[in-house]
Design a protein around this motif. Structure first.
Motif, mmCIF file in Angstrom:
data_model
loop_
_atom_site.group_PDB
_atom_site.id
_atom_site.type_symbol
_atom_site.label_atom_id
_atom_site.label_comp_id
_atom_site.label_asym_id
_atom_site.label_seq_id
_atom_site.Cartn_x
_atom_site.Cartn_y
_atom_site.Cartn_z
ATOM 1 N N ASP A 1 1.874 0.305 13.236
ATOM 2 C CA ASP A 1 2.221 -0.452 12.113
ATOM 3 C C ASP A 1 1.000 -1.610 12.446
ATOM 4 O O ASP A 1 1.628 -2.468 12.537
ATOM 5 N N ASN B 1 2.445 0.689 5.797
ATOM 6 C CA ASN B 1 1.651 -0.072 5.385
ATOM 7 C C ASN B 1 0.432 -0.943 5.736
ATOM 8 O O ASN B 1 -0.386 -0.534 7.158
ATOM 9 N N GLU C 1 6.049 5.611 6.801
ATOM 10 C CA GLU C 1 5.208 4.885 5.795
ATOM 11 C C GLU C 1 4.823 4.003 6.079
ATOM 12 O O GLU C 1 4.950 2.764 7.119
HETATM 13 C C1 LIG Z 1 6.185 -1.897 5.911
HETATM 14 O O1 LIG Z 1 7.401 -1.899 4.504
HETATM 15 C C2 LIG Z 1 8.508 -2.344 5.058
HETATM 16 C C3 LIG Z 1 9.193 -1.268 3.664
HETATM 17 O O2 LIG Z 1 8.287 -1.495 2.321
HETATM 18 C C4 LIG Z 1 9.119 -3.093 5.785
HETATM 19 O O3 LIG Z 1 10.125 -3.156 5.480
HETATM 20 C C5 LIG Z 1 8.370 -2.904 6.783
HETATM 21 O O4 LIG Z 1 8.647 -5.074 7.053
HETATM 22 C C6 LIG Z 1 6.745 -3.406 6.406
HETATM 23 N N1 LIG Z 1 5.769 -4.101 7.856
HETATM 24 C C7 LIG Z 1 4.989 -4.210 8.119
HETATM 25 C C8 LIG Z 1 4.415 -4.108 9.524
HETATM 26 O O5 LIG Z 1 4.291 -4.852 7.562
#
Ligand SMILES: *[C@@H]1O[C@H](CO)[C@@H](O)[C@H](O)[C@H]1NC(C)=O
Ligand SMILES: *[C@@H]1O[C@H](CO)[C@@H](O)[C@H](O)[C@H]1NC(C)=O
Ligand SMILES: *[C@@H]1O[C@H](CO)[C@@H](O)[C@H](O)[C@H]1NC(C)=O
Ligand SMILES: *[C@@H]1O[C@H](CO)[C@@H](O)[C@H](O)[C@H]1NC(C)=O
Ligand SMILES: *[C@@H]1O[C@H](CO)[C@@H](O)[C@H](O)[C@H]1NC(C)=O
Ligand SMILES: *[C@@H]1O[C@H](CO)[C@@H](O)[C@H](O)[C@H]1NC(C)=O
Length: 462
Positions: free
Chosen positions: A253, A329, A327
């Motif tokens: 994360d 990010n 997922e």
């Molecule tokens: C990563 O992406 C997901 C879905 O787009 C989102 O819900 C989540 O908050 C994001 N996490 C971060 C750390 O930005």
């Protein structure tokens, strides 16, 4: 007088002969296993003076019928009858002598069969005392043959999660029957089945049924067979094959721009082991900077926004393929670590404390207002006729306890006894308007109910 005396003598002699007389001594019960030898004791306890033994007869007694087994006669000798000829002998050689001694006619019964189970009577024919006999009950046991088998050497766990018999425990042809139990940490069930054979033996079977899966792999399963106090244990260890269980590690994360040395690893628990790992990026192809090394994705070079996406790993073994995904990010800046938790905690504490103080102030203010109201009325009007308004009492109950609130509720309600108010609400169920909105939040439940009751009382007294 002489006749009386002779009757006495006769009676006395009868008593001696009957009571302290002859007896046949035997064990009441005896048992042996199939094929073994058993001794059936029979001892004649003669009287003094002794009676004469005319013949000794061993009989098998079953289903209400008697069958001769062996006969010993002082003048005719010894005879063991056909079905028993090979297996029954008199223990004492003296029984077979030309001038036999028949006090001990114990027999040896060898190579026992299940059909030998019966009562055996040893009968002494004597002169002049008549017949004396006794009985031994012979029980024949059969040792069971016990074994445990796995249904298949390797169990395949299907995704449908069906129950199946994984092992069977059997104790065959035992007499008396065995008892089967299972010892295991597995959460399964067992079924039991008993088959009675014609020869009196019993076969007991039990199946162990479980939903095979990852959790059942390598679990120990023990079958405990209890036969006449003996415990026989058989154990197996289950070998369960199952689809991969996939997790992806490596994304924390906190993938920010220009971070170095990131990777994803596809971990799979599987039996047999995974043979193929396949990586995909949902809605796209894997970045060109990525290198696949066994079950890992190694990202070469710094993190860019292009790395974001949903990474999928397919792990395959001979049982099936399962998928894991993560997922990813990418953020511009590293996520603050450490302090945020503490700062947030302190902030939260401050906010909570502020809220508490605000609530306390509100409560206090409202209470003050109610105290003021109360000074205009009484705090206890239960005995008063509705038309009368009491004189204001001296101000008391300054304390902020809950009872003070209850009382002020009472006051609010009874205040409606005033004539003008009654005219204002002639048809309304009085309690709707009675509890002033400001008093509700600060009363406990009994307090809320009391205005209601008071209102009903007020209706009646009208
Ligand atoms: C990563 O992406 C997901 C879905 O787009 C989102 O819900 C989540 O908050 C994001 N996490 C971060 C750390 O930005
Ligand atoms: C004894 O009786 C039972 C049933 O009443 C029968 O099955 C068995 O064969 C009988 N045994 C003998 C030795 O007659
Ligand atoms: C022996 O068996 C007979 C019937 O077969 C039964 O009536 C008797 O009670 C038994 N005796 C003992 C000591 O078990
Ligand atoms: C009893 O009967 C069963 C089934 O017929 C047989 O397998 C077993 O050997 C028998 N037992 C004895 C002791 O005869
Ligand atoms: C992936 O593509 C499908 C259709 O091609 C689309 O419906 C879906 O929203 C896309 N998902 C993402 C995360 O872009
Ligand atoms: C990757 O697989 C190779 C053989 O294909 C092996 O020699 C190597 O140890 C594996 N590396 C890791 C990290 O598992």
């Amino acid at each position: 007088m002489a006749m009386l005396a002779s009757i006495w003598i006769v009676l006395l002699s009868v008593t001696i002969q009957g009571g302290d007389g002859q007896s046949v001594q035997m064990d009441p019960i005896k048992s042996g296993f199939v094929g073994s030898q058993v001794e059936l004791r029979c001892i004649f306890q003669n009287s003094n003076p002794p009676v004469k033994i005319s013949q000794v007869t061993w009989q098998k007694f079953v289903n209400g019928t008697k069958q001769n087994v062996a006969i010993a006669n002082p003048s005719l000798g010894v005879s063991v009858l056909p079905p028993f000829k090979e297996r029954v002998t008199f223990k004492q050689a003296a029984v077979r002598h030309r001038t036999p001694s028949l006090e001990d006619t114990t027999i040896m019964f060898s190579n026992l069969k299940l059909s030998d189970e019966a009562a055996y009577i040893c009968e002494y024919t004597t002169f002049p005392a008549g017949n004396r006999e006794n009985m031994v009950n012979l029980t024949v046991f059969a040792k069971p043959v016990t074994h445990m088998t796995l249904t298949t050497p390797t169990i395949v766990a299907r995704p449908q999660k069906r129950k199946m018999t994984v092992a069977t425990c059997q104790s065959a042809n035992g007499k008396p029957p065995s008892v089967i139990q299972w010892e295991t940490t597995l959460k399964g069930e067992s079924t039991f089945q008993e088959t009675r054979n014609v020869n009196g033996t019993v076969t007991v079977r039990s199946n162990y049924v479980v939903v095979p899966g990852r959790e059942t792999h390598k679990q120990k399963l023990t079958c405990v067979v209890t036969y006449r106090g003996d415990r026989i244990k058989n154990s197996v260890v289950l070998n369960v094959q199952y689809e991969p269980e996939v997790t992806i590690e490596g994304f924390d994360d906190n993938w920010y721009l220009n971070r170095k040395d990131v990777s994803l690893t596809c971990n799979a628990d599987a039996n047999p082991p995974v043979t193929v790992y396949q990586w995909k990026l949902l809605n796209g192809s894997l970045p060109s900077t990525v290198e696949i090394r066994n079950n890992s994705l190694i990202f070469k070079g710094p993190v860019t926004y292009e790395l974001a996406g949903t990474y999928v790993c397919d792990a395959t073994n001979s049982i099936g393929t399962r998928t894991g995904l993560v997922e990813v990010n990418v953020t511009e800046k590293p996520m603050a670590r450490g302090p945020p938790g503490g700062v947030l905690g302190v902030l939260g504490g401050v906010v909570a404390a502020g809220l508490l103080i605000a609530v306390a102030i509100t409560v206090f203010m409202v209470y003050r207002r109610q105290q003021k109201t109360r000074t205009e009325t009484d705090n206890d009007l239960t005995d008063l006729p509705p038309a009368h308004k009491p004189a204001p009492p001296p101000p008391k109950k300054k304390s902020g306890d809950l009872k003070g609130h209850l009382t002020s509720d009472d006051i609010q309600v009874v205040r409606l006894d005033k004539d003008e108010e009654m005219q204002k609400l002639p048809l309304q169920p009085p309690y709707y308007d009675m509890a002033p909105s400001e008093s509700i939040p600060f009363t406990d439940k009994p307090g809320l109910r009391r205005p209601h009751l008071r209102a009903v009382w007020w209706c009646h007294s009208m």
